[in-house]
Design an enzyme around this catalytic site. Structure first.
Site, short mmCIF file in Angstrom:
data_model
loop_
_atom_site.label_atom_id
_atom_site.label_comp_id
_atom_site.label_asym_id
_atom_site.label_seq_id
_atom_site.Cartn_x
_atom_site.Cartn_y
_atom_site.Cartn_z
N ARG B 40 67.46 -10.58 16.54
CA ARG B 40 66.30 -9.73 16.31
C ARG B 40 66.69 -8.56 15.41
NH1 ARG B 40 62.29 -7.81 21.00
NH2 ARG B 40 63.91 -6.30 21.50
N SER B 109 55.58 -15.26 21.28
CA SER B 109 55.35 -14.31 22.37
C SER B 109 53.91 -14.42 22.84
CB SER B 109 55.59 -12.87 21.89
OG SER B 109 56.91 -12.72 21.42
N LYS B 138 61.65 -1.48 23.88
CA LYS B 138 60.63 -1.25 22.85
C LYS B 138 59.92 0.06 23.18
CE LYS B 138 59.40 -5.97 21.48
NZ LYS B 138 58.26 -6.91 21.33
#
Lengths: 221, 221
Positions: B40, B109, B138
């Site tokens: 990521r 997702s 996040k």
């Protein structure tokens, strides 16, 4: 040769468009005679850029204007853009070329002679050379000072692919960039932030024409 | 079925690795038995991710571990990853599928039943469902509250592709996620920020095994 007719090149950035949509800015730029549009919009998410890209593809295809995507080879493929523009911290030129194939346009940013030669050797179709005059469109201290038209001359002499000058270029200072050997100039704010993006595009095109006729050298490149 | 053996899934993020390289974290996670790694590193530039991706590909291929790239289909192609994971603001599943072909893994997702069904209909191979317990990885207000194992159960009942639970999952709370119908769990900080990433991976795998044997339902899915 690919990109050798790119006298005026718009790089999109919605954040400085004074509330107008990128689509609206591009439509005006096309009306003003823009030769190529680069979808950048780095501050937005992938889906937003992809969806905008589909709209820009329709608009540019109708007008016969080239469409290039900044950094994202996948978005370029997904929206059937004409190619991609990679910076020194994006995918390498050779990788972009392999992913997109021989017919796509692959451009590369270069601020030095070394970067320019490497990009050409790796298969770049054109170079974006700058920052020419320094620019406010990137908040990076290093971009405060420009490389000037002199760097364009050095690079244009050293490579055989077209060079486009970028960074702080306006209708007032575009001519020396082209006179130095660039085929054209790329701008963000000069068109995007203008009160009249169409008129700004026309003025830029006129400045480029002036630069091309300042002496006899440009025509020979 | 693709992804149905993914009991432990590591999502990389160098910024929380306490100075250790992502390569080092992944090496330890592989030693601890990780099943799949997702590159990521959203905060880094494309070149950095591409180069890290080449190294991760070598490491994971040697170990027989799957490698997935977040968001960037082009990087996935360039490093020969096993597939891509897209969020709701990334490229659509169908577009990623078209770019990567039928053999690549495309994950998506999903935090709602609607998103889950749409992703399956568009050709997703697996779903990352969450945020399960809320997470600090996040900085988004919306992620503060989790959807809980209940949402995993709802989604796992509604779709036939594997579901992986993600978000705030630790060795202490992983079992209910798997008991609810997930094939496994994905984590960022639980492994990346751990003093001993290898031991953290082993503990997570053990927790997943516990969840799988909590009742007889999981084996039937």
């Amino acid at each position: 040769m690919i990109a050798d007719h790119w006298q005026t090149y718009l790089v999109t950035q919605a954040s400085i468009s004074a509330g107008r949509s990128t689509l609206e800015i591009v439509r005006e730029a096309i009306a003003g005679g823009i030769d190529v549009v680069q979808l950048r919009e780095k501050e937005t998410d992938t889906r937003w850029r992809y969806e905008l890209g589909l709209e820009l593809r329709e608009l540019t295809a109708e007008a016969g204007v080239d469409l290039i995507v900044n950094d994202r080879v996948d978005i370029a493929e997904a929206i059937d853009a004409d190619g991609v523009h990679v910076g020194q911290t994006d995918l390498p030129v050779a990788v972009a070329r392999e992913l997109l194939g021989p017919d796509a346009i692959v451009g590369c940013s270069a601020s030095t002679l070394e970067e320019a030669r490497a990009a050409e050797a790796d298969g770049a179709d054109y170079l974006g050379v700058g920052t020419i005059y320094g620019t406010s469109s990137k908040d990076v201290e290093a971009y405060k000072d420009g490389v000037g038209p002199e760097r364009v001359a050095d690079i244009a002499d050293a490579v055989s692919i077209p060079v486009v000058g970028i960074g702080g270029v306006t209708a007032d200072n575009a001519a020396p960039v082209v006179d130095a050997g660039a085929v054209g100039v790329a701008v963000v704010s000069e068109i995007t932030a203008a009160d009249d993006p169409r008129a700004a595009t026309e003025a830029l095109a006129e400045a480029v024409e002036t630069g091309m006729t300042d002496d006899g050298e440009q025509q020979d490149r």
